[in-house]
Design an enzyme around this catalytic site. Structure first.
Site, PDB file in Angstrom:
ATOM      1  N   GLY A  12     -11.571  -2.652   4.138  1.00 61.31           N
ATOM      2  CA  GLY A  12     -11.450  -4.101   4.109  1.00 61.31           C
ATOM      3  C   GLY A  12     -12.745  -4.804   3.755  1.00 61.31           C
ATOM      4  CG  ASP A  13     -13.970  -7.543   5.580  1.00 63.93           C
ATOM      5  OD1 ASP A  13     -13.074  -8.387   5.424  1.00 63.93           O
ATOM      6  OD2 ASP A  13     -14.277  -7.071   6.682  1.00 63.93           O
ATOM      7  CE  LYS A  16      -8.684  -7.059   0.881  1.00 63.37           C
ATOM      8  NZ  LYS A  16      -9.884  -6.579   1.592  1.00 63.37           N
ATOM      9  CG  ASN A  38      -4.501  -8.813   9.708  1.00 60.77           C
ATOM     10  OD1 ASN A  38      -3.972  -9.561   8.885  1.00 60.77           O
ATOM     11  ND2 ASN A  38      -4.148  -7.553   9.825  1.00 60.77           N
ATOM     12  N   GLY A  40      -9.437 -12.074   6.036  1.00 57.28           N
ATOM     13  CA  GLY A  40     -10.377 -13.171   5.797  1.00 57.28           C
ATOM     14  C   GLY A  40     -10.907 -12.980   4.393  1.00 57.28           C
ATOM     15  CG  HIS A  41      -8.776 -12.310   1.433  1.00 53.82           C
ATOM     16  ND1 HIS A  41      -7.667 -11.972   0.710  1.00 53.82           N
ATOM     17  CD2 HIS A  41      -8.942 -11.312   2.345  1.00 53.82           C
ATOM     18  CE1 HIS A  41      -7.177 -10.829   1.170  1.00 53.82           C
ATOM     19  NE2 HIS A  41      -7.931 -10.415   2.164  1.00 53.82           N
ATOM     20  CB  THR A 128      -8.078  -9.385  13.972  1.00 56.34           C
ATOM     21  OG1 THR A 128      -6.654  -9.302  13.834  1.00 56.34           O
ATOM     22  CG2 THR A 128      -8.744  -8.616  12.844  1.00 56.34           C
ATOM     23  CD  GLN A 224      -4.932  -6.643   6.653  1.00 55.27           C
ATOM     24  OE1 GLN A 224      -3.784  -6.567   6.247  1.00 55.27           O
ATOM     25  NE2 GLN A 224      -5.481  -7.787   6.954  1.00 55.27           N
ATOM     26  CB  THR A 239      -3.827  -3.196   9.730  1.00 62.08           C
ATOM     27  OG1 THR A 239      -3.256  -4.417  10.202  1.00 62.08           O
ATOM     28  CG2 THR A 239      -3.331  -2.874   8.330  1.00 62.08           C
ATOM     29  NE  ARG A 305     -17.084  -7.919   7.159  1.00 64.87           N
ATOM     30  CZ  ARG A 305     -17.190  -8.852   6.205  1.00 64.87           C
ATOM     31  NH1 ARG A 305     -18.138  -8.766   5.288  1.00 64.87           N
ATOM     32  NH2 ARG A 305     -16.348  -9.855   6.162  1.00 64.87           N
ATOM     33  CG  LEU A 332     -24.774  -2.917  -8.326  1.00 60.97           C
ATOM     34  CD1 LEU A 332     -24.531  -1.560  -7.699  1.00 60.97           C
ATOM     35  CD2 LEU A 332     -24.611  -2.820  -9.851  1.00 60.97           C
ATOM     36  CG  ASP A 333     -25.448  -8.945  -5.094  1.00 67.64           C
ATOM     37  OD1 ASP A 333     -24.291  -8.523  -5.281  1.00 67.64           O
ATOM     38  OD2 ASP A 333     -25.738  -9.754  -4.191  1.00 67.64           O
ATOM     39  N   GLY A 413     -19.638  -6.885  -9.278  1.00 67.42           N
ATOM     40  CA  GLY A 413     -20.019  -8.115  -8.582  1.00 67.42           C
ATOM     41  C   GLY A 413     -21.517  -8.122  -8.347  1.00 67.42           C
TER      42      GLY A 413
HETATM   43  P1  GDP Z   1     -12.118  -9.598   1.276  1.00 66.24           P
HETATM   44  O1  GDP Z   1     -11.563  -9.600   2.654  1.00 66.24           O
HETATM   45  O2  GDP Z   1     -11.923  -8.283   0.578  1.00 66.24           O
HETATM   46  O3  GDP Z   1     -11.634 -10.746   0.440  1.00 66.24           O
HETATM   47  O4  GDP Z   1     -13.696  -9.783   1.424  1.00 66.24           O
HETATM   48  P2  GDP Z   1     -14.452 -10.828   2.395  1.00 66.24           P
HETATM   49  O5  GDP Z   1     -14.366 -12.169   1.784  1.00 66.24           O
HETATM   50  O6  GDP Z   1     -14.010 -10.656   3.799  1.00 66.24           O
HETATM   51  O7  GDP Z   1     -15.925 -10.250   2.352  1.00 66.24           O
HETATM   52  C1  GDP Z   1     -16.628 -10.133   1.170  1.00 66.24           C
HETATM   53  C2  GDP Z   1     -17.915 -10.975   1.287  1.00 66.24           C
HETATM   54  O8  GDP Z   1     -18.786 -10.651   0.233  1.00 66.24           O
HETATM   55  C3  GDP Z   1     -17.674 -12.472   1.150  1.00 66.24           C
HETATM   56  O9  GDP Z   1     -18.612 -13.153   1.919  1.00 66.24           O
HETATM   57  C4  GDP Z   1     -17.893 -12.723  -0.344  1.00 66.24           C
HETATM   58  O10 GDP Z   1     -18.314 -14.067  -0.615  1.00 66.24           O
HETATM   59  C5  GDP Z   1     -19.007 -11.769  -0.624  1.00 66.24           C
HETATM   60  N1  GDP Z   1     -19.028 -11.205  -1.985  1.00 66.24           N
HETATM   61  C6  GDP Z   1     -17.982 -10.860  -2.775  1.00 66.24           C
HETATM   62  N2  GDP Z   1     -18.435 -10.274  -3.905  1.00 66.24           N
HETATM   63  C7  GDP Z   1     -19.785 -10.251  -3.815  1.00 66.24           C
HETATM   64  C8  GDP Z   1     -20.823  -9.730  -4.650  1.00 66.24           C
HETATM   65  O11 GDP Z   1     -20.602  -9.169  -5.719  1.00 66.24           O
HETATM   66  N3  GDP Z   1     -22.113  -9.883  -4.200  1.00 66.24           N
HETATM   67  C9  GDP Z   1     -22.413 -10.490  -3.003  1.00 66.24           C
HETATM   68  N4  GDP Z   1     -23.679 -10.575  -2.636  1.00 66.24           N
HETATM   69  N5  GDP Z   1     -21.454 -10.978  -2.201  1.00 66.24           N
HETATM   70  C10 GDP Z   1     -20.165 -10.843  -2.597  1.00 66.24           C
HETATM   71  P1  IMO Z   2      -9.413  -8.263   4.869  1.00 68.62           P
HETATM   72  O1  IMO Z   2      -8.120  -8.614   4.182  1.00 68.62           O
HETATM   73  C1  IMO Z   2     -11.489  -5.704   7.703  1.00 68.62           C
HETATM   74  C2  IMO Z   2      -9.127  -4.113  11.024  1.00 68.62           C
HETATM   75  C3  IMO Z   2      -9.486  -4.565  12.428  1.00 68.62           C
HETATM   76  C4  IMO Z   2      -9.120  -3.328  13.212  1.00 68.62           C
HETATM   77  C5  IMO Z   2      -7.856  -2.842  12.493  1.00 68.62           C
HETATM   78  C6  IMO Z   2      -6.563  -3.274  13.146  1.00 68.62           C
HETATM   79  O2  IMO Z   2     -10.300  -9.426   5.107  1.00 68.62           O
HETATM   80  O3  IMO Z   2     -10.080  -7.109   4.197  1.00 68.62           O
HETATM   81  P2  IMO Z   2      -5.278  -5.604  13.242  1.00 68.62           P
HETATM   82  O4  IMO Z   2      -5.704  -6.930  13.792  1.00 68.62           O
HETATM   83  O5  IMO Z   2      -4.937  -5.636  11.797  1.00 68.62           O
HETATM   84  O6  IMO Z   2      -4.218  -4.947  14.060  1.00 68.62           O
HETATM   85  O7  IMO Z   2      -6.597  -4.677  13.405  1.00 68.62           O
HETATM   86  O8  IMO Z   2      -7.926  -3.373  11.183  1.00 68.62           O
HETATM   87  N1  IMO Z   2      -8.850  -5.198  10.070  1.00 68.62           N
HETATM   88  C7  IMO Z   2      -9.683  -5.562   9.085  1.00 68.62           C
HETATM   89  N2  IMO Z   2     -10.929  -5.138   8.783  1.00 68.62           N
HETATM   90  N3  IMO Z   2     -10.887  -6.607   6.913  1.00 68.62           N
HETATM   91  C8  IMO Z   2      -9.634  -7.026   7.188  1.00 68.62           C
HETATM   92  O9  IMO Z   2      -8.934  -7.822   6.348  1.00 68.62           O
HETATM   93  C9  IMO Z   2      -8.985  -6.527   8.339  1.00 68.62           C
HETATM   94  N4  IMO Z   2      -7.779  -6.741   8.900  1.00 68.62           N
HETATM   95  C10 IMO Z   2      -7.707  -5.912   9.942  1.00 68.62           C
HETATM   96  O10 IMO Z   2     -10.862  -4.869  12.523  1.00 68.62           O
HETATM   97  O11 IMO Z   2     -10.100  -2.338  13.048  1.00 68.62           O
HETATM   98 MG    MG Z   3     -12.194 -10.003   4.614  1.00 70.90          MG
END
Ligand code: GDP
Ligand code: IMO
Ligand code: MG
Length: 424
Positions: A12-13, A16, A38, A40-41, A128, A224, A239, A305, A332-333, A413
């Site tokens: 995750g994170d 996306k 759950n 956070g994009h 979460t 996720q 999840t 994280r 990558l940065d 990125g």
């Molecule tokens: P997601 O859940 O997959 O949508 O990712 P999140 O938004 O939770 O976490 C990604 C974090 O990295 C966010 O704060 C984005 O703004 C940031 N981000 C995404 N791409 C890049 C990148 O190429 N470089 C940097 N430095 N930050 C990035």
């Molecule tokens: P995005 O879409 C990172 C993790 C939780 C926990 C496990 C189960 O932003 O990538 P849940 O509440 O889903 O039952 O928790 O999954 N988790 C995530 N980790 N990014 C997420 O979403 C997540 N959604 C759930 O931290 O380990």
């Molecule tokens: Mg996220």
């Protein structure tokens, strides 16, 4: 046009939201197919940051239809708060569409999620606490309440009454918590939420198929990630839905032949929030550096994280599980200042080299990373816009990574902003 899927390849994170926002410009629909709040994009456009939980990451484009598909579990209070926040910032949410067959998260799901976690103590999963697991469990047990039930008040009350008979026993007798009051819930859902939700509710399966049949571009936005997948992730530290590309079919109601492109989103390193195995995890200064430079705190829960090197064993498995056609490598940065960078290419498990993800979960817990180390580039990449502008050491790292993963890396990125992307 064949549809595109954006899917997380790690825990995750991965970014996306950013990649979805980027691709959304050419889409007619952006569809969430699983998960709930759950997720956070984060999108960063012209220096402004938007953190989305339920609303698809295409919302910033007025031309497209953002869709919350049947496979999503919806907390209506969170959905309305998100709509209000976006609206107050000038984003038009009127085109949002919500599946009539999506399941609802009710307050008792959230209470039970917290109670289960507390009961697990040191063995907790680190969820979460959004009620995701209990809501999907009720869906599978066929006692869930769906969006369409809001529009049949007597049936809603009757179903809720039957469910609460069990939930309140659990809450009060097993967990020592307060019971839920049926009248309060009926007032909240039927009187307050149902009328407000009504303009958005539709048959999203029909909507998506109309778009596909009209040869329009449709993007499915995963939440996720592959290794949080209920079937294919590091169970039980997962999840309760199927984020993998296969989840699109059930979670949005489209057959696999509609899918033409599957983009796996991978960070240039790895992160994980919550408990569970993480073979390439770092516990040293480099790990802290990745947290600091990458701002690795949850978009959603604010938790720090866990960080580690990129793991090509996981990514090769993600290629198979999702039929990835390509990888978008983000952040990558964040590696810019490091003297050397590493790729986990295999695991050492009990003295044996493993290049594939072991099916035996206990082996993943014992896996030690085998790394290849390469020189860092020690250059600020954040304003790179073309492959030619990448330093030779960064290009070498990408080349080696691509070879170890087995599919092309098509986007890089180099910063959080929408324009901070290098198309390879
Ligand atoms: P997601 O859940 O997959 O949508 O990712 P999140 O938004 O939770 O976490 C990604 C974090 O990295 C966010 O704060 C984005 O703004 C940031 N981000 C995404 N791409 C890049 C990148 O190429 N470089 C940097 N430095 N930050 C990035
Ligand atoms: P995005 O879409 C990172 C993790 C939780 C926990 C496990 C189960 O932003 O990538 P849940 O509440 O889903 O039952 O928790 O999954 N988790 C995530 N980790 N990014 C997420 O979403 C997540 N959604 C759930 O931290 O380990
Ligand atoms: Mg996220």
């Amino acid at each position: 046009m064949p549809a595109t899927v954006v899917v997380g390849t790690q825990w995750g994170d991965e970014g996306k939201g950013k990649v979805t926002d980027l691709l959304a410009e050419d889409m007619a629909c952006v569809v969430r197919y699983q998960g709930g709040h759950n997720a956070g994009h984060t999108l960063v456009v012209k220096g402004e940051s938007f953190a989305l939980q339920l609303i698809p990451s295409g919302i910033l484009y007025p031309h497209l239809t953002p869709v919350i598909g049947n496979g999503v579990v919806i907390d209506l209070s969170v959905l309305f708060a998100e709509i209000d926040t976006l609206t107050s910032r000038g984003v038009d949410c009127s085109k949002l569409r919500v599946s009539a067959t999506a399941h609802l998260i009710l307050p008792y799901h959230q209470m039970l999620d917290a109670a289960f976690e507390q009961r697990l103590g040191d063995n907790k999963l680190g969820t979460t606490k959004r009620g995701i697991g209990p809501a999907y469990a009720d869906k599978a047990s066929r006692v869930g309440l769906r969006v369409q039930d809001l529009y049949d008040p007597p049936a809603f009350r009757a179903r809720l009454q039957a469910v609460l008979a069990e939930k309140n026993e659990l809450l009060t007798k097993v967990y020592g918590a307060e019971p839920c009051d049926i009248d309060d819930l009926v007032t909240e859902f039927i009187e307050h939420y149902a009328p407000r939700l009504e303009p958005y509710v539709t048959d999203t399966v029909d909507l998506v198929h109309e778009a596909l049949e009209a040869d329009e571009n449709v993007l499915f936005e995963g939440a996720q990630a592959t290794f949080l997948d209920l079937d294919h992730g590091t169970y039980p530290f997962v999840t309760s839905s199927n984020p993998t590309a296969g989840g699109v079919c059930a979670g949005a109601g489209v057959g696999p032949l509609h899918i033409g492109r599957v983009i796996g989103i991978a960070k240039a390193y790895t992160t994980r929030v919550g408990a569970g195995p993480f073979p390439a995890e770092l516990f040293d200064d480099v790990g802290d550096h990745l947290v600091d430079v990458g701002h690795e705190y949850g978009t959603n829960t604010g938790r720090r994280r866990r960080t580690g090197w990129i793991d090509s064993v996981m990514l090769r498995h993600a290629v198979r599980l999702n039929s990835l056609s390509e990888i978008a490598l983000t952040k990558l940065d964040v590696l810019d200042q490091l003297d050397t960078v590493k790729i986990c290419v295999a695991y050492d498990i009990d003295g044996e080299r493993h290049e594939k993800m072991p099916v035996d979960q206990a082996m993943i817990h014992r896996a030690e990373p085998i790394y290849e180390e390469m020189p860092g580039w020690k250059t600020d990449l954040t304003s790179c816009t073309t492959p030619e502008s990448l330093p030779a050491a960064a290009a070498a790292y990408l080349g080696r990574l691509e070879a170890t993963i087995g599919v092309p890396i098509t986007m890089i990125g180099v910063g959080p902003g929408r324009s901070q992307i290098v198309h390879m």
